[in-house]
Design a protein around this motif. Structure first.
Motif, PDB file in Angstrom:
ATOM      1  N   ILE A  60      39.337   0.740  19.051  1.00  0.00           N
ATOM      2  CA  ILE A  60      38.301   0.044  18.278  1.00  0.00           C
ATOM      3  C   ILE A  60      37.117  -0.205  19.195  1.00  0.00           C
ATOM      4  O   ILE A  60      37.253  -0.835  20.254  1.00  0.00           O
ATOM      5  CB  ILE A  60      38.830  -1.281  17.701  1.00  0.00           C
ATOM      6  N   GLN A  61      35.951   0.284  18.810  1.00  0.00           N
ATOM      7  CA  GLN A  61      34.774   0.235  19.682  1.00  0.00           C
ATOM      8  C   GLN A  61      34.193  -1.171  19.734  1.00  0.00           C
ATOM      9  O   GLN A  61      33.922  -1.790  18.700  1.00  0.00           O
ATOM     10  CB  GLN A  61      33.716   1.231  19.212  1.00  0.00           C
ATOM     11  N   THR A  62      33.972  -1.659  20.931  1.00  0.00           N
ATOM     12  CA  THR A  62      33.355  -2.965  21.143  1.00  0.00           C
ATOM     13  C   THR A  62      32.116  -2.803  22.026  1.00  0.00           C
ATOM     14  O   THR A  62      31.907  -1.758  22.646  1.00  0.00           O
ATOM     15  CB  THR A  62      34.331  -3.942  21.821  1.00  0.00           C
ATOM     16  N   ALA A  81      32.139 -17.732  22.747  1.00  0.00           N
ATOM     17  CA  ALA A  81      33.140 -16.794  23.253  1.00  0.00           C
ATOM     18  C   ALA A  81      33.280 -15.632  22.286  1.00  0.00           C
ATOM     19  O   ALA A  81      34.379 -15.306  21.825  1.00  0.00           O
ATOM     20  CB  ALA A  81      34.476 -17.506  23.454  1.00  0.00           C
ATOM     21  N   ASP A  82      32.162 -15.005  21.961  1.00  0.00           N
ATOM     22  CA  ASP A  82      32.179 -13.942  20.951  1.00  0.00           C
ATOM     23  C   ASP A  82      32.306 -12.571  21.592  1.00  0.00           C
ATOM     24  O   ASP A  82      32.018 -12.368  22.763  1.00  0.00           O
ATOM     25  CB  ASP A  82      30.900 -13.979  20.106  1.00  0.00           C
ATOM     26  N   LEU A  83      32.751 -11.618  20.790  1.00  0.00           N
ATOM     27  CA  LEU A  83      32.853 -10.214  21.174  1.00  0.00           C
ATOM     28  C   LEU A  83      32.328  -9.373  20.025  1.00  0.00           C
ATOM     29  O   LEU A  83      32.802  -9.498  18.896  1.00  0.00           O
ATOM     30  CB  LEU A  83      34.307  -9.832  21.473  1.00  0.00           C
ATOM     31  N   VAL A  84      31.341  -8.528  20.300  1.00  0.00           N
ATOM     32  CA  VAL A  84      30.776  -7.660  19.274  1.00  0.00           C
ATOM     33  C   VAL A  84      31.713  -6.486  19.012  1.00  0.00           C
ATOM     34  O   VAL A  84      32.081  -5.741  19.936  1.00  0.00           O
ATOM     35  CB  VAL A  84      29.383  -7.152  19.693  1.00  0.00           C
ATOM     36  N   VAL A  85      32.123  -6.328  17.766  1.00  0.00           N
ATOM     37  CA  VAL A  85      32.854  -5.150  17.308  1.00  0.00           C
ATOM     38  C   VAL A  85      31.820  -4.240  16.659  1.00  0.00           C
ATOM     39  O   VAL A  85      31.185  -4.617  15.668  1.00  0.00           O
ATOM     40  CB  VAL A  85      33.962  -5.531  16.308  1.00  0.00           C
ATOM     41  N   VAL A  86      31.620  -3.073  17.243  1.00  0.00           N
ATOM     42  CA  VAL A  86      30.521  -2.199  16.851  1.00  0.00           C
ATOM     43  C   VAL A  86      30.597  -1.859  15.369  1.00  0.00           C
ATOM     44  O   VAL A  86      31.644  -1.438  14.859  1.00  0.00           O
ATOM     45  CB  VAL A  86      30.525  -0.913  17.701  1.00  0.00           C
ATOM     46  N   GLY A  87      29.476  -2.073  14.678  1.00  0.00           N
ATOM     47  CA  GLY A  87      29.387  -1.748  13.264  1.00  0.00           C
ATOM     48  C   GLY A  87      30.050  -2.751  12.342  1.00  0.00           C
ATOM     49  O   GLY A  87      30.038  -2.565  11.122  1.00  0.00           O
ATOM     50  N   ARG A  88      30.619  -3.819  12.896  1.00  0.00           N
ATOM     51  CA  ARG A  88      31.303  -4.801  12.061  1.00  0.00           C
ATOM     52  C   ARG A  88      30.733  -6.209  12.244  1.00  0.00           C
ATOM     53  O   ARG A  88      30.487  -6.899  11.273  1.00  0.00           O
ATOM     54  CB  ARG A  88      32.807  -4.814  12.372  1.00  0.00           C
ATOM     55  N   GLY A  89      30.547  -6.651  13.480  1.00  0.00           N
ATOM     56  CA  GLY A  89      30.035  -7.993  13.718  1.00  0.00           C
ATOM     57  C   GLY A  89      30.685  -8.624  14.930  1.00  0.00           C
ATOM     58  O   GLY A  89      31.169  -7.935  15.833  1.00  0.00           O
TER      59      GLY A  89
END
Length: 317
Positions: A60-62, A81-89
């Motif tokens: 899963i691309q982050t 403490a966020d992490l971007v999940v590409v194309g999702r949020g």
């Protein structure tokens, strides 16, 4: 691998905490003004790194570098403490200690999140992914309410793709968003606010049983200090002439929109904010929403609606 703490259920997942994760957490912690803030940032960074490693293992691309938790100014001002999940949020990744029964979710992290993943920091070397929830309604929630972490990949796959408009400012565009001149004819480009530095267009298939089969959604993004000004237009996809390097769009022989086509803007809480409708007479060759603006992190949805169909495009500033 032996876990120093009992795994509470069969769906929790133990993972190593890498040396690189510790190093990054130490770097961020040293930038903080006091020991309490340094400890908060250290734990947040470890939690994000553990979730990032897990998602990458699953393919899963982050994009951790695009996350607020990796932004020095936001990290200093907020408990993030966020992490971007590409194309999702953005996923919020919150750390808890062994034996904890509840988890604290700061107010600033209770909006614009895909979900909340809880990471138990078992030791300097090991952590356990306990589970996730899709939303929270208070600053504290019970860990017993967590969904199994093994269901997180399917949950992410079901989420609507989100276009991050801030990435456009860095020259990063999604493949289906193209330069306007590749989709619009010259007479349409005259109406397109071409002075905007950041513009992209996307073909939207309406699949109508008429000559007005498809439309072009045009976005213009104009940065102004700490906000983004947004202008949204809808154009017909017009019959195009062949070019030496290939043929442009051949969808509609008409240069006007189908009547009663709606272009709408909804806020993150699903409130209708603006809307325009194409006229039956005289026919519109373009409709546009009034200029609007938003701040970092805000989400909104653009809807294109006919009598029988609604297409949604989701965005984040």
């Amino acid at each position: 691998m032996n876990s120093p703490n009992p795994i509470p259920n069969d769906t929790s997942i133990p993972l190593w905490i890498t040396q690189s994760a510790h190093h990054q957490a130490e770097v961020f912690a040293r930038q903080q003004p006091n020991p309490q803030k340094a400890e908060q940032v250290y734990r947040n960074t470890l939690a994000v790194s553990v979730v990032d490693s897990y998602l990458k293992l699953l393919g899963i691309q982050t994009d951790v570098a695009a996350s607020d938790s990796w932004n020095a100014a936001i990290r200093l001002a907020s408990d993030v403490a966020d992490l971007v999940v590409v194309g999702r949020g953005q996923l919020e990744c919150r750390a808890v200690v062994p034996g904890a029964e509840t988890c604290l979710i700061p107010l600033e992290s209770q909006c614009d999140r895909l979900g909340y993943v809880i990471v138990r920091l078992d030791s300097d070397q090991e952590a356990t992914l306990l589970g996730f929830v899709d939303q929270v309604h208070s600053e504290t929630f019970q860990l017993a309410a967590l969904q199994p972490i093994t269901e997180l990949p399917n949950y992410l796959a079901q989420q609507q793709p989100i276009v991050n408009l801030r990435q456009w400012l860095e020259g990063l565009y999604q493949l289906d968003w193209q330069p306007p001149e590749t989709l619009l004819r010259p007479k349409q480009l005259v109406l397109s606010h071409s002075q905007a530095k950041f513009q992209r267009a996307k073909l939207i298939e309406l699949n109508l049983n008429s000559e007005h089969r498809d439309v072009i959604l045009l976005f213009s993004v104009i940065p102004e200090h700490d906000v983004l000004n947004i202008r949204v237009q809808l154009h017909p996809a017009i019959l195009a002439e062949p070019k030496p390097n290939g043929t442009r769009l051949i969808h509609s022989a008409l240069d006007c929109l189908v009547p009663n086509l709606k272009l709408s803007l909804k806020t993150a809480d699903n409130r209708l904010f603006k809307e325009v409708i194409s006229r039956p007479f005289p026919r519109d060759n373009c409709i546009q929403l009034p200029l609007f603006q938003g701040q970092l992190g805000e989400r909104f949805t653009i809807l294109i609606s006919t009598e029988d169909l609604t297409i949604s495009e989701h965005f984040q500033l």
